[in-house]
Motif scaffolding. Sequence first.
Motif, mmCIF file in Angstrom:
data_model
loop_
_atom_site.group_PDB
_atom_site.id
_atom_site.type_symbol
_atom_site.label_atom_id
_atom_site.label_comp_id
_atom_site.label_asym_id
_atom_site.label_seq_id
_atom_site.Cartn_x
_atom_site.Cartn_y
_atom_site.Cartn_z
ATOM 1 N N LEU A 140 -8.076 7.491 -15.244
ATOM 2 C CA LEU A 140 -6.617 7.413 -15.161
ATOM 3 C C LEU A 140 -5.983 8.764 -15.491
ATOM 4 C CD1 LEU A 140 -6.017 3.956 -16.878
ATOM 5 C CD2 LEU A 140 -5.316 4.546 -14.551
ATOM 6 N N CYS A 141 -6.441 9.392 -16.556
ATOM 7 C CA CYS A 141 -5.872 10.678 -16.960
ATOM 8 C C CYS A 141 -6.157 11.759 -15.917
ATOM 9 C CB CYS A 141 -6.411 11.091 -18.322
ATOM 10 S SG CYS A 141 -5.807 10.055 -19.686
ATOM 11 N N ALA A 142 -7.349 11.711 -15.317
ATOM 12 C CA ALA A 142 -7.660 12.681 -14.267
ATOM 13 C C ALA A 142 -6.747 12.495 -13.070
ATOM 14 C CB ALA A 142 -9.126 12.531 -13.854
ATOM 15 N N ALA A 143 -6.459 11.227 -12.709
ATOM 16 C CA ALA A 143 -5.549 10.964 -11.596
ATOM 17 C C ALA A 143 -4.133 11.420 -11.931
ATOM 18 C CB ALA A 143 -5.564 9.474 -11.262
ATOM 19 N N ALA A 144 -3.713 11.228 -13.188
ATOM 20 C CA ALA A 144 -2.375 11.655 -13.601
ATOM 21 C C ALA A 144 -2.245 13.174 -13.528
ATOM 22 C CB ALA A 144 -2.077 11.157 -15.010
ATOM 23 N N VAL A 145 -3.276 13.887 -13.959
ATOM 24 C CA VAL A 145 -3.260 15.350 -13.875
ATOM 25 C C VAL A 145 -3.216 15.793 -12.416
ATOM 26 C CG1 VAL A 145 -4.596 17.446 -14.314
ATOM 27 C CG2 VAL A 145 -4.378 15.700 -16.094
ATOM 28 N N LEU A 146 -3.954 15.099 -11.561
ATOM 29 C CA LEU A 146 -3.947 15.412 -10.136
ATOM 30 C C LEU A 146 -2.545 15.247 -9.559
ATOM 31 C CD1 LEU A 146 -5.573 16.115 -7.588
ATOM 32 C CD2 LEU A 146 -6.022 13.661 -7.305
ATOM 33 N N VAL A 147 -1.857 14.194 -9.961
ATOM 34 C CA VAL A 147 -0.479 13.981 -9.510
ATOM 35 C C VAL A 147 0.412 15.132 -9.969
ATOM 36 C CG1 VAL A 147 1.561 12.518 -9.783
ATOM 37 C CG2 VAL A 147 -0.680 11.464 -9.419
ATOM 38 N N ALA A 148 0.324 15.488 -11.258
ATOM 39 C CA ALA A 148 1.181 16.539 -11.801
ATOM 40 C C ALA A 148 0.916 17.880 -11.134
ATOM 41 C CB ALA A 148 0.978 16.647 -13.314
ATOM 42 N N GLU A 149 -0.350 18.204 -10.945
ATOM 43 C CA GLU A 149 -0.680 19.504 -10.354
ATOM 44 C C GLU A 149 -0.336 19.553 -8.875
ATOM 45 O OE1 GLU A 149 -4.786 20.001 -11.358
ATOM 46 O OE2 GLU A 149 -4.329 20.839 -13.359
ATOM 47 N N GLN A 184 4.430 27.839 -24.370
ATOM 48 C CA GLN A 184 3.103 27.477 -23.885
ATOM 49 C C GLN A 184 2.539 26.372 -24.762
ATOM 50 O OE1 GLN A 184 0.509 30.806 -23.365
ATOM 51 N NE2 GLN A 184 -1.283 29.577 -22.800
ATOM 52 N N LEU A 185 1.886 25.397 -24.136
ATOM 53 C CA LEU A 185 1.345 24.261 -24.885
ATOM 54 C C LEU A 185 0.458 24.728 -26.033
ATOM 55 C CD1 LEU A 185 0.378 21.702 -22.089
ATOM 56 C CD2 LEU A 185 2.151 21.444 -23.822
ATOM 57 N N PRO A 186 0.658 24.184 -27.234
ATOM 58 C CA PRO A 186 -0.171 24.582 -28.381
ATOM 59 C C PRO A 186 -1.536 23.914 -28.381
ATOM 60 C CG PRO A 186 1.452 22.965 -29.058
ATOM 61 C CD PRO A 186 1.742 23.277 -27.610
ATOM 62 N N PHE A 205 10.818 22.638 -26.383
ATOM 63 C CA PHE A 205 9.932 23.802 -26.463
ATOM 64 C C PHE A 205 9.482 24.228 -25.064
ATOM 65 C CE2 PHE A 205 5.473 25.318 -26.834
ATOM 66 C CZ PHE A 205 5.701 26.485 -27.569
ATOM 67 N N LEU A 206 9.120 23.247 -24.222
ATOM 68 C CA LEU A 206 8.691 23.563 -22.860
ATOM 69 C C LEU A 206 9.852 24.077 -22.021
ATOM 70 C CD1 LEU A 206 6.364 20.481 -22.208
ATOM 71 C CD2 LEU A 206 5.674 22.824 -22.772
ATOM 72 N N ALA A 207 11.056 23.536 -22.242
ATOM 73 C CA ALA A 207 12.226 23.996 -21.495
ATOM 74 C C ALA A 207 12.571 25.435 -21.838
ATOM 75 C CB ALA A 207 13.414 23.080 -21.777
ATOM 76 N N GLU A 208 12.227 25.850 -23.044
ATOM 77 C CA GLU A 208 12.468 27.234 -23.460
ATOM 78 C C GLU A 208 11.384 28.191 -22.965
ATOM 79 O OE1 GLU A 208 14.838 26.503 -27.694
ATOM 80 O OE2 GLU A 208 12.637 26.411 -27.634
ATOM 81 N N HIS A 240 3.017 27.750 -17.672
ATOM 82 C CA HIS A 240 1.903 28.689 -17.590
ATOM 83 C C HIS A 240 0.677 28.063 -16.938
ATOM 84 C CE1 HIS A 240 4.328 31.180 -20.281
ATOM 85 N NE2 HIS A 240 4.542 30.072 -20.978
ATOM 86 N N GLY A 241 0.871 26.905 -16.282
ATOM 87 C CA GLY A 241 -0.217 26.280 -15.539
ATOM 88 C C GLY A 241 -1.072 25.321 -16.323
ATOM 89 N N ASN A 242 -0.665 24.966 -17.545
ATOM 90 C CA ASN A 242 -1.450 24.043 -18.373
ATOM 91 C C ASN A 242 -0.877 22.624 -18.271
ATOM 92 O OD1 ASN A 242 -3.075 26.210 -19.543
ATOM 93 N ND2 ASN A 242 -1.205 26.766 -20.649
#
Length: 673
Positions: A245-254, A310-312, A304-307, A208-210
């Motif tokens: 670091l976390c911002a860069a990781a999110v950038l990679v994932a997105e 949405q992230l809780p 849960f994500l494979a099913e 769902h884009g999260n």
Amino acid sequence: MIRRLLVANRGEIARRIFATCRAVGVETVAVYSIADTDSPYVAEADYAVQLPGSAPSATYLRGDLILAAARKTGADAIHPGYGFLAENADFAAAVADAGLTWVGPPAKVISVMASKVDAKLLLAEAEVPVLPSWTDPAAVDEFPVLVKAAVGGGGRGMRVVRDADSLAEAVSSARREAFGAFGDSAVFCERYVEQARHIEVQIVADQHGNTVTLGERECSIQRRHQKIIEEAPSPAVSPELRENLCAAAVLVAEAIGYVGIGTVEFLLSPDGEFYFLEMNTRLQVEHPVTECVTGFDLVRLQMFLAEGGQLPFLSAPPMRGHAIEVRLCAEDPASNWLPATGQVHRFEVPEVSARFRPMLQPGLRVDSGVEPGTVVGVHYDSLLAKLVAWAPTRYEAARMLAGTLARTRIHGLVTNRDLLVRVLRHPAFLTGQIDTGLLDRQPEVFAPLLSSVEAVRLSCLAAALAAAARRRAQAPVQRGIPSGWRNVPTVAQSVVYDGPAGPVEVGYRLDPSGALAQWWVRAVDPEELDLAGLGPSGPVDDHPPVAVLSASPDEVVLDVAGIRLALHVHEVGETAYVDSAEGSLSLRRLPRFPVPVQELEEGSLTAPLPGAVGRVLVAPGQRVGAGDLLLTLEAMKLEHPVHAPADGVVAAVTVRPGVLVDTGALLAVLTPA
């Protein structure tokens, strides 16, 4: 909803996934090779299907056989674990095409990140910092470089190269190792950063884009580019650096539309700059430390994500305390840390709070792929178990884990346990002054825990006294007579053991009351062994008086200069395993009348470990120089070279590619020049 899950993997990670499945009510299916028939994970599954063969290429790397097993058992989902096919985009696509749920990111995402080379190019365009790299080894114009497998992970296929002359062989060797581990021989070269730290960020993303990060892990304690200790959070990461670091990781994932659980790995240089290394599109071996400090069951979250869930949570949760994980591996420190094989006779970890699943409160967790009776062979990697300590502070976690490891009883295999304890107790580790080259600079961590000469002697004495007590307990008559009693009180008892440093003679004499009157432990020359029991062949050194408070087949309690010391003895065949607060020791009793063995002729080269013969590069009559590569052995997913010890001529080659050999088997004969 997932109803029946097949795990396309083996060992510890299969047991880990099965544990969560049982907790959430999902049925389980195991696939297993012939070599894994009696492995614990097979018995724990609801259903199990055997794959023909034992080698990974014939079993766990055969996606068609795994899909057939899923159809046969009615599984509606597949979890790949880590390694093998976990990051194989074709397999992920085949699972989806078969109408099954793939517990992992979409195949197209795996495909994008499967090649580290392509991933770096893509993310460099997204302005994620990366290190210079070369796909053509001939184009490398600076050293040192790190040769890396283009696909897969776990340190497989990595070689540090410091000059141009060594590059070609390193690339060739890395390609073979990568193909054996991942089925793909592609490699590339990357600038090698000295004294860098290995930091990775755990990410989770839904459909769902999260996208949310779950903090970072420190993975800098490595040997041969294999992680052996991991922790969360990193002692080197400040709040500001963590945010970056976390911002860069999110950038990679997105940037790639990631869905599921994954890990973005970074290299942190001594000057504080970080660079993207790779993204692992799977669950990591070290995921338990993140589970401890966040409280999330990552396997459950994966399902849960494979099913389609949405992230809780939509922001990173706060970290709770500190967690440290060690990888306990079957490795022989006396043989340059070659992988070890054998049967597990005892595996006892004290004070365990949880197994395979997140803990509710601080304590010790064990994820193990073996149990007593498990046979560890040559086909798979050397990982036996993961031990994880979770405590309010980093120091408390390190102290808890080191103490537990030191008291763990592991019999039947040699392991890296002592190294792990030494590192956890080392001042550089405790102060957080670590990087990927720490072990190279601190050779003292490779010393065994049982390093005191007197402690070794006491362990040898305990083995001899326990063996005597066992003989008395099994005697058909007159069991009440003290062990070793003689009509002539001056006659001593002696036994010869083969210990870590060679043969030792253990002798002792009892007085008429059965008390210990004299004892000694001395190293002996193998040519001077008096195995017939006629007494020592040379002078005997007396040792300080020791009182035996009790001696049973399983435990000997000594009084040493007023200090009570309990030594636990476990005898299997001719081998005695002795554990105490001082450390652990294994001793093999030598026969009194040894069977003659044929001596190898001069120049014989023997196998340093059991495995399969890989390449044979020489033939009889060929002249070779000292250090030339003669042949290779393949064991536990690694390639082990056999080099010429001196200049000479190959007189004979006694093996061929593909043949399985045991330790000590004759491989070739070299006539010295």
